[in-house]
Design a protein around this motif. Structure first.
Motif, PDB file in Angstrom:
ATOM      1  N   PHE A 170     -16.673  41.976  75.086  1.00  0.00           N
ATOM      2  CA  PHE A 170     -16.842  40.832  74.194  1.00  0.00           C
ATOM      3  C   PHE A 170     -15.633  39.625  74.336  1.00  0.00           C
ATOM      4  CE2 PHE A 170     -17.540  44.502  70.510  1.00  0.00           C
ATOM      5  CZ  PHE A 170     -18.662  44.611  71.235  1.00  0.00           C
ATOM      6  N   TYR A 171     -15.089  39.913  75.491  1.00  0.00           N
ATOM      7  CA  TYR A 171     -13.874  38.718  75.593  1.00  0.00           C
ATOM      8  C   TYR A 171     -14.850  37.674  76.140  1.00  0.00           C
ATOM      9  CZ  TYR A 171      -9.914  36.423  78.209  1.00  0.00           C
ATOM     10  OH  TYR A 171      -9.172  35.665  78.593  1.00  0.00           O
ATOM     11  N   SER A 172     -14.343  36.507  75.525  1.00  0.00           N
ATOM     12  CA  SER A 172     -15.304  35.265  75.790  1.00  0.00           C
ATOM     13  C   SER A 172     -15.432  34.841  77.324  1.00  0.00           C
ATOM     14  CB  SER A 172     -15.028  34.079  74.820  1.00  0.00           C
ATOM     15  OG  SER A 172     -15.557  32.900  74.748  1.00  0.00           O
ATOM     16  N   PRO A 173     -14.367  34.746  77.842  1.00  0.00           N
ATOM     17  CA  PRO A 173     -14.600  34.390  79.253  1.00  0.00           C
ATOM     18  C   PRO A 173     -15.654  35.284  80.266  1.00  0.00           C
ATOM     19  CG  PRO A 173     -12.317  34.115  78.652  1.00  0.00           C
ATOM     20  CD  PRO A 173     -13.054  34.961  77.758  1.00  0.00           C
ATOM     21  N   PHE A 174     -15.774  36.648  79.883  1.00  0.00           N
ATOM     22  CA  PHE A 174     -16.646  37.345  80.571  1.00  0.00           C
ATOM     23  C   PHE A 174     -17.907  37.353  80.002  1.00  0.00           C
ATOM     24  CE2 PHE A 174     -12.609  40.514  81.211  1.00  0.00           C
ATOM     25  CZ  PHE A 174     -11.979  39.715  82.105  1.00  0.00           C
ATOM     26  N   VAL A 175     -18.278  36.652  79.008  1.00  0.00           N
ATOM     27  CA  VAL A 175     -19.535  36.373  78.231  1.00  0.00           C
ATOM     28  C   VAL A 175     -20.294  35.291  78.598  1.00  0.00           C
ATOM     29  CG1 VAL A 175     -20.643  36.344  75.954  1.00  0.00           C
ATOM     30  CG2 VAL A 175     -18.735  37.897  76.287  1.00  0.00           C
ATOM     31  N   ASN A 227     -20.462  33.322  71.446  1.00  0.00           N
ATOM     32  CA  ASN A 227     -20.764  33.470  70.216  1.00  0.00           C
ATOM     33  C   ASN A 227     -21.622  35.025  70.341  1.00  0.00           C
ATOM     34  OD1 ASN A 227     -23.459  33.196  70.930  1.00  0.00           O
ATOM     35  ND2 ASN A 227     -23.294  30.948  70.065  1.00  0.00           N
ATOM     36  N   LEU A 228     -21.944  35.515  69.350  1.00  0.00           N
ATOM     37  CA  LEU A 228     -22.328  36.948  69.115  1.00  0.00           C
ATOM     38  C   LEU A 228     -23.736  36.908  70.167  1.00  0.00           C
ATOM     39  CD1 LEU A 228     -22.856  39.740  67.985  1.00  0.00           C
ATOM     40  CD2 LEU A 228     -23.486  39.036  65.878  1.00  0.00           C
ATOM     41  N   ASN A 229     -24.640  35.785  70.017  1.00  0.00           N
ATOM     42  CA  ASN A 229     -25.732  35.764  70.594  1.00  0.00           C
ATOM     43  C   ASN A 229     -25.768  35.831  72.097  1.00  0.00           C
ATOM     44  OD1 ASN A 229     -27.437  35.660  68.373  1.00  0.00           O
ATOM     45  ND2 ASN A 229     -27.362  33.350  68.349  1.00  0.00           N
ATOM     46  N   ASP A 230     -24.551  35.317  72.585  1.00  0.00           N
ATOM     47  CA  ASP A 230     -24.062  35.359  73.909  1.00  0.00           C
ATOM     48  C   ASP A 230     -23.819  36.915  74.336  1.00  0.00           C
ATOM     49  OD1 ASP A 230     -24.448  32.433  74.371  1.00  0.00           O
ATOM     50  OD2 ASP A 230     -22.448  32.110  73.449  1.00  0.00           O
ATOM     51  N   GLU A 284      -9.387  36.115  73.139  1.00  0.00           N
ATOM     52  CA  GLU A 284     -10.642  35.226  72.854  1.00  0.00           C
ATOM     53  C   GLU A 284     -11.803  35.823  72.679  1.00  0.00           C
ATOM     54  OE1 GLU A 284     -12.565  30.952  74.371  1.00  0.00           O
ATOM     55  OE2 GLU A 284     -10.741  31.674  75.281  1.00  0.00           O
ATOM     56  N   PHE A 285     -12.348  35.811  71.445  1.00  0.00           N
ATOM     57  CA  PHE A 285     -13.508  36.644  71.107  1.00  0.00           C
ATOM     58  C   PHE A 285     -14.282  35.770  70.089  1.00  0.00           C
ATOM     59  CE2 PHE A 285     -10.312  39.729  72.282  1.00  0.00           C
ATOM     60  CZ  PHE A 285     -11.091  40.939  72.700  1.00  0.00           C
ATOM     61  N   PRO A 286     -15.662  36.242  70.178  1.00  0.00           N
ATOM     62  CA  PRO A 286     -16.876  35.558  69.468  1.00  0.00           C
ATOM     63  C   PRO A 286     -16.252  35.552  67.977  1.00  0.00           C
ATOM     64  CG  PRO A 286     -17.603  36.764  71.159  1.00  0.00           C
ATOM     65  CD  PRO A 286     -16.442  37.197  71.071  1.00  0.00           C
ATOM     66  N   GLU A 287     -16.699  34.615  67.005  1.00  0.00           N
ATOM     67  CA  GLU A 287     -16.492  34.567  65.854  1.00  0.00           C
ATOM     68  C   GLU A 287     -16.903  35.511  64.949  1.00  0.00           C
ATOM     69  OE1 GLU A 287     -15.349  32.039  62.417  1.00  0.00           O
ATOM     70  OE2 GLU A 287     -15.450  31.364  64.280  1.00  0.00           O
ATOM     71  N   ASP A 288     -18.111  36.177  65.460  1.00  0.00           N
ATOM     72  CA  ASP A 288     -18.422  37.454  64.573  1.00  0.00           C
ATOM     73  C   ASP A 288     -18.218  38.669  65.367  1.00  0.00           C
ATOM     74  OD1 ASP A 288     -19.771  35.603  62.747  1.00  0.00           O
ATOM     75  OD2 ASP A 288     -21.498  35.572  64.101  1.00  0.00           O
ATOM     76  N   LEU A 289     -17.280  38.665  66.317  1.00  0.00           N
ATOM     77  CA  LEU A 289     -17.088  39.988  66.989  1.00  0.00           C
ATOM     78  C   LEU A 289     -15.604  39.828  67.032  1.00  0.00           C
ATOM     79  CD1 LEU A 289     -19.508  40.502  69.623  1.00  0.00           C
ATOM     80  CD2 LEU A 289     -19.170  42.044  67.570  1.00  0.00           C
ATOM     81  N   VAL A 310     -12.724  45.357  65.034  1.00  0.00           N
ATOM     82  CA  VAL A 310     -13.735  46.575  64.991  1.00  0.00           C
ATOM     83  C   VAL A 310     -14.891  46.576  63.581  1.00  0.00           C
ATOM     84  CG1 VAL A 310     -12.006  47.888  63.582  1.00  0.00           C
ATOM     85  CG2 VAL A 310     -13.976  48.897  64.817  1.00  0.00           C
ATOM     86  N   GLU A 311     -14.309  45.992  62.648  1.00  0.00           N
ATOM     87  CA  GLU A 311     -15.147  46.014  61.267  1.00  0.00           C
ATOM     88  C   GLU A 311     -16.371  44.632  61.582  1.00  0.00           C
ATOM     89  OE1 GLU A 311     -13.109  46.376  57.090  1.00  0.00           O
ATOM     90  OE2 GLU A 311     -11.873  44.859  58.516  1.00  0.00           O
ATOM     91  N   ASP A 312     -16.425  44.433  62.632  1.00  0.00           N
ATOM     92  CA  ASP A 312     -17.495  43.308  63.038  1.00  0.00           C
ATOM     93  C   ASP A 312     -18.669  44.051  63.967  1.00  0.00           C
ATOM     94  OD1 ASP A 312     -16.808  41.431  61.787  1.00  0.00           O
ATOM     95  OD2 ASP A 312     -15.572  40.436  63.435  1.00  0.00           O
ATOM     96  N   LEU A 313     -18.430  45.242  64.098  1.00  0.00           N
ATOM     97  CA  LEU A 313     -19.518  45.969  65.195  1.00  0.00           C
ATOM     98  C   LEU A 313     -20.869  46.164  64.341  1.00  0.00           C
ATOM     99  CD1 LEU A 313     -17.447  49.078  66.527  1.00  0.00           C
ATOM    100  CD2 LEU A 313     -18.041  46.955  67.807  1.00  0.00           C
ATOM    101  N   PRO A 314     -20.958  46.163  63.130  1.00  0.00           N
ATOM    102  CA  PRO A 314     -22.224  46.094  62.449  1.00  0.00           C
ATOM    103  C   PRO A 314     -23.074  44.944  62.726  1.00  0.00           C
ATOM    104  CG  PRO A 314     -20.625  47.211  60.939  1.00  0.00           C
ATOM    105  CD  PRO A 314     -19.926  46.617  62.196  1.00  0.00           C
ATOM    106  N   ASN A 315     -22.119  43.913  63.087  1.00  0.00           N
ATOM    107  CA  ASN A 315     -23.122  42.526  63.165  1.00  0.00           C
ATOM    108  C   ASN A 315     -24.005  42.503  64.606  1.00  0.00           C
ATOM    109  OD1 ASN A 315     -21.737  41.386  60.960  1.00  0.00           O
ATOM    110  ND2 ASN A 315     -19.998  40.430  62.377  1.00  0.00           N
TER     111      ASN A 315
END
Length: 297
Positions: free
Chosen positions: A209-214, A221-224, A252-257, A260-265
Motif C-alpha cells: 500500500f506504500y504510495s511510491p510503490f503504487v 489512492n485506493l483506486n491505484d 505515505e499511504f492512500p487516504e483510504d488505506l 488496519v481498520e481500512d482493510l474493509p474498504n
C-alpha cells in the motif's frame, strides 16, 4: 476476514516503547480483531548496514516480547487457529547471521520466513537497489532455509537475486510486499516476467500500500491500489494475490488505506469492480492462508 503478508509493527511498536494490543501505530491487535484480521505476517527488520550491533540478540528480544502475547504463532503451533489472531514471524534481511545453525535457533524461537536482503547489497545477495545476485554464502544460507522449511520471501531482492534464487527452489515462495512494475516502474516492484514466475511456483504476491510503490507520480489512492490487484488478476489469476500492507514500515499511504481498520474498504471496492464474492474472499484471506498452510505440515 483478512490476512496480510507484511507489516513492520513488531519492531516499530517496541522501538517506540509501545505494545501490540493497543498503540499509536498503523496496526494493533485490538483494531485487527475489529476488522476480523485472522493472519498477520510480522517482520523483524534491522538495518544491517550498522556496525557493532548484535542483530541476532536483538531478534531474540523481539521474539521473546511477541511470544508474551496471547496470539497463535503458527510456526510453533503448526496450524492456523480459529478465534485467534494468527501471527507468522519473518526476518527481514537475515544477512546478520554468522553461521547457518543460527537459522535453526531462529526456527526454534518461532521464525518461519525470511528475506535474504533489504534494499542494499549484503554478504548474501543484492537488494532491490542493487544489480548484485546471490553469492556463494547466500547459496549456503538459502539451502539451510529450505532445509528448515522456511518461507522464502523475495520482496526486497534485486532482479538478479530473484532469478538466481528461483533456480534453487522446488517449492512455493512469497513476494510479501511488492507491486507491478508495469504500472509503477519502481525497483521494488515486479516485472510481468517475475509475476509469471510466482504463478509457476504457486506462490503469493502481497500488494503493497506504500504510495511510491503504487503510483509513479503523485500520492496514490485506493483506486491505484486496486489497479495493481486487477492487473495481476488479469495476467495470472486471482489465486496468487494477497495483501502486503507494509503498515508501520513506510510513511505515505492512500487516504483510504491508512491503517488496519481500512482493510474493509478494499473489499467493498473489489466488489464494485466486478470481482466475485469467492475471488474477494480469496484475495482478502484464503490465498495467504492456503499458501501458509503448505509450510505448517
Amino acid at each position: 476476514m483478512f490476512a496480510d503478508a507484511h507489516n513492520d509493527t513488531l519492531t516499530t511498536a517496541f522501538s517506540k516503547g509501545e505494545n501490540l494490543y493497543k498503540n499509536s501505530c498503523q496496526f494493533d491487535f485490538e483494531r485487527a480483531n475489529k476488522v476480523d484480521l485472522k493472519l498477520q505476517y510480522m517482520a523483524i527488520w534491522q538495518d544491517t548496514r550498522q556496525e557493532g550491533i548484535d542483530f541476532l540478540k536483538n531478534a531474540f528480544y523481539f521474539l521473546d516480547r511477541i511470544n508474551e502475547y496471547k496470539i497463535n504463532n503458527v510456526a510453533l503451533s503448526k496450524k492456523i487457529e480459529d478465534g485467534m489472531i494468527n501471527v507468522l514471524l519473518s526476518i527481514e534481511d537475515i544477512s546478520f547471521i554468522n553461521e547457518t545453525y543460527e537459522i535453526e535457533v531462529l526456527k526454534q524461537r518461532g521464525v518461519k520466513s525470511a528475506t535474504l536482503s533489504w534494499n542494499h547489497e549484503n554478504k548474501l545477495c543484492g537488494g532491490a537497489y542493487s544489480d548484485k545476485g546471490l553469492t556463494s554464502i547466500g547459496q549456503e544460507v538459502l539451502k539451510k532455509l529450505l532445509e528448515e522449511n522456511f518461507i522464502i520471501d523475495l520482496a526486497h531482492a534485486s532482479k538478479k537475486t530473484f532469478f538466481d534464487v528461483v533456480k534453487h527452489l522446488n517449492k512455493p515462495f512469497i513476494v510479501s510486499h511488492s507491486n507491478c512494475f508495469s504500472l509503477c516502474p519502481h525497483p521494488r516492484n515486479l516485472t510481468d516476467e517475475q509475476i509469471k514466475i510466482v504463478r509457476d511456483f504457486n506462490g503469493i504476491i502481497g500488494i503493497n500500500f506504500y504510495s511510491p510503490f503504487v503510483k509513479d507520480k503523485g500520492k496514490a489512492n485506493l483506486n491505484d491500489v486496486l489497479r495493481h490487484i486487477a492487473y495481476i488478476a488479469e495476467l495470472i489469476g486471482t489465486q496468487y494475490i494477497s495483501f502486503g500492507s507494509d503498515f508501520d514500515g513506510a510513511d505515505e499511504f492512500p487516504e483510504d488505506l491508512r491503517d488496519v481498520e481500512d482493510l474493509p474498504n478494499i473489499k467493498v471496492e473489489l466488489g464494485k469492480l466486478g470481482f466475485s464474492e469467492k475471488e474477494i474472499e480469496n484475495i482478502c484471506y484464503l490465498n495467504l492462508v492456503r499458501f501458509t498452510e503448505k509450510f505448517l505440515k
